[in-house]
Write an enzyme that holds these catalytic residues in place. Sequence first.
Site, short mmCIF file in Angstrom:
data_model
loop_
_atom_site.label_atom_id
_atom_site.label_comp_id
_atom_site.label_asym_id
_atom_site.label_seq_id
_atom_site.Cartn_x
_atom_site.Cartn_y
_atom_site.Cartn_z
N GLU A 204 64.12 -51.25 126.64
CA GLU A 204 63.75 -52.18 125.57
C GLU A 204 63.65 -53.57 126.19
O GLU A 204 62.60 -54.02 126.54
CB GLU A 204 64.76 -52.14 124.43
CG GLU A 204 64.78 -50.79 123.75
CD GLU A 204 65.08 -50.86 122.27
OE1 GLU A 204 64.42 -51.60 121.54
OE2 GLU A 204 66.02 -50.14 121.86
N ASP B 98 68.21 -59.51 116.23
CA ASP B 98 69.34 -59.76 117.12
C ASP B 98 69.49 -61.26 117.34
O ASP B 98 70.59 -61.81 117.29
CB ASP B 98 69.13 -59.04 118.45
CG ASP B 98 68.94 -57.54 118.27
OD1 ASP B 98 68.09 -57.16 117.44
OD2 ASP B 98 69.62 -56.76 118.94
N GLU C 105 76.90 -52.79 121.65
CA GLU C 105 75.96 -52.63 120.55
C GLU C 105 76.64 -52.00 119.33
O GLU C 105 76.43 -52.42 118.20
CB GLU C 105 74.81 -51.72 121.02
CG GLU C 105 73.78 -51.39 119.96
CD GLU C 105 72.63 -50.56 120.53
OE1 GLU C 105 72.86 -49.78 121.47
OE2 GLU C 105 71.50 -50.69 120.02
C1 BGC Z 1 67.44 -52.69 119.38
C2 BGC Z 1 68.16 -53.45 118.34
C3 BGC Z 1 67.18 -53.84 117.30
C4 BGC Z 1 66.66 -52.58 116.73
C5 BGC Z 1 65.79 -52.66 115.54
C6 BGC Z 1 66.94 -51.45 118.73
O1 BGC Z 1 66.44 -50.51 119.53
O2 BGC Z 1 68.17 -52.50 120.52
O3 BGC Z 1 69.08 -54.35 118.75
O4 BGC Z 1 67.64 -54.73 116.39
O5 BGC Z 1 66.12 -51.72 117.66
O6 BGC Z 1 66.34 -51.92 114.64
#
Ligand code: BGC
Length: 721
Positions: free
Chosen positions: A346, A353, A606
Amino acid sequence: MLDTANWIMPIKDYGDVCPAYGRLFVASDDIEKATLEITALGVYEALLNGERVGEFIMAPGWTSYQNRIQVQTYDITGMIKKVNRLEVTVAPGWYHSPLYERGGTSDQDRLMSQPKALIAKLTVSYKNGSAETVVTDRSWGVCPSRICFSEIYDGEIYDARLSQLYTDEVEIYTGKVGKLIPTEGEIIKKHETFEVRDIITTPKGETVLDFGQEITGYIETTVYAKAGDIIDLSFAEILDKDGNFYNDNYRSIKGQYRYICRDGMQIFEPKHTFWCFRYVRVNVFRDDLNQIKKSNFKAVCVYSDIRRTAHMESSSPLLNRFIDNVFWGQKDNFIDVPLDCPQRNERLGWTGDALAFIKAACINFDVERFFVKWFRDMTLDQNTDGSIPGVIPNVRRCGRISAGYADVAVIGPWEVYKAYGNRMILEEQFECMKKWIGYISNTTKDEYLWTGGTHYGDWLGLDAPEGTKKGASRDDFIASAYYAYSTSVFVKVGETLGRDMTEYRDLFEKIRTRFRETFRTLTTQTECVIAAAFDLWPAPRAAADQLAEMIHSCGDHLMTGFIGTPYILHVLSRYGYIDLAWDLMLREKCPSWLYPVKNGATTVWEHWDGIKEDGSLWDSEMNSFNHYSYGSVIDWLYKVACGIGTDDRYPGYGRIIVEPHPTDRLNYLKTEIETRNGKVSSSWEKTGSGWKYVIEVPVDSDIIINGRTHSVSTGSYTFFE
Ligand code: BGC
């Protein structure tokens, strides 16, 4: 910028191998000044006479490339010789990376199919007033570089045995590229380094280096080798419960580093990529893993050059480690863009975030330039209907337009303005904010609410139904609450700029009225939190009472995800539950902020339970140990525990309201924040009979101790209670 230079590209296709461009030039004596302006479609490293130009790692940084690409200007006066060799490698970087769920849009497909092109202009000015320039054109040579492969997610392969002779021709690239702009953000550069703490042989028999701290960056290797020897490394955040190397949570990425040695002593590091790791598995070390010494490796932190502006320390080692982890979480994820996480496939600028963490971010470090650049990309990537994509720069072909994510378009600039006092940010972002609110008004199913959208909800809330990631709070509730909150913030923005905000003041009132008519009960902790925090509930205290009850009835812990967590302690302490807020802050059992710390975390996880109490792990598809979102609670430690509050009317800490809230459970807590108006500090410590407070303010302020207000001017003040 770079008006007389051309974009150049290799005439041949080098496949995965990164091109190295080269040019010789001669300079006369009597140089007054020399500069290099340069950028690339990808990321580049420039060497002048074998020496690296500038400190910017992964230059030119990451912007909304289809719209704009940053150009760096380096002062190279001291590097010029009579005969000079300028060499530049260009790697895919973010520009060409198959970033997570990327592609499908014409813009993204176009970027990925473009060449790893270079544009540069070197200017040498002489003392006699004349000047010479060397620009990228057909006079340059190019060849396959020693970088056989390089990519953001998949790592790098480098063959030091190869020579770079620049014998191939270049051609001029005339495809459509983004506008060239001067560098706006903070450059990404090297920071701390870490020695190997331990060399571990795991139960599986693998050789793993432990650096003791999870970082974003790479490894510098020092080795004496013969040509063809290989050093091959893999990276991980944790060891599994048996003590084995574990990086399944990096998902599909290869994340490997392979270096093929030349003869002799060599010190090397990757050129155009980065990893997030505490542990490094040495897969191949020349031909004998037993030869490894700690001194062969060093971990190098790489992140945006943001300046730390706050410090906090308490009598609790666990809390102190948590505070450190929050700082590391920010450093590791502020890589030109505020990333969600720096390890798996990602590493994107997830808006939700950033929204969760932005207040804390602005206290911990000076991030004004960093965010101004990102907000500008947000404006450029805003869809024509006013919606804000889930990630900025927007590289994903799909994704939801989500409340609590996209709202960073309004709340983000407002928070940055409050922290640093620069109205220009509000001026610049005003239209983007307005369009975002307009998007909600135009797409909702019910006027004055936001219903019928597709959201991420209270992401990772612990009340999520089994096997899912979205907390139990209702989508329409969160979305309507954010519709109201963003509108109320937009009103303040407009008022600050002296605009007529009557329409939006009315809109806010109407949303709040509809909200109250529609949502008559609160069903989750997060609903209680935001109903009170956003001033939507008719009796916010009742929402806080219900929140406290819910916390007790589930076993005295929080259940909140990305939406509720940043505000939960603020709501508790504002409505009389300071002790409960402290209980949550200092709780050590799962779920809590300190539970990961007790489990050896060196960054913020997380998930509340990324490693469960029995040592098992959350699903590898979604288990980062370096997400800053929950670190947002440090904002409460600054503002409520230490009590350094601000007044919206005096942004940039033009006036400070200090109201500390000590707890018996700590002997002391002290913090210091360097504001645009000077240093403010607040500390409290237990005395035999009560508390001693020492507070220093750089401007006229109010200090509130035990409900009594003391209006003070600049200076240091001590109180005993
Ligand atoms: C990310 C999150 C983000 C989310 C959206 C994830 O894969 O790591 O931090 O907010 O996707 O729902």
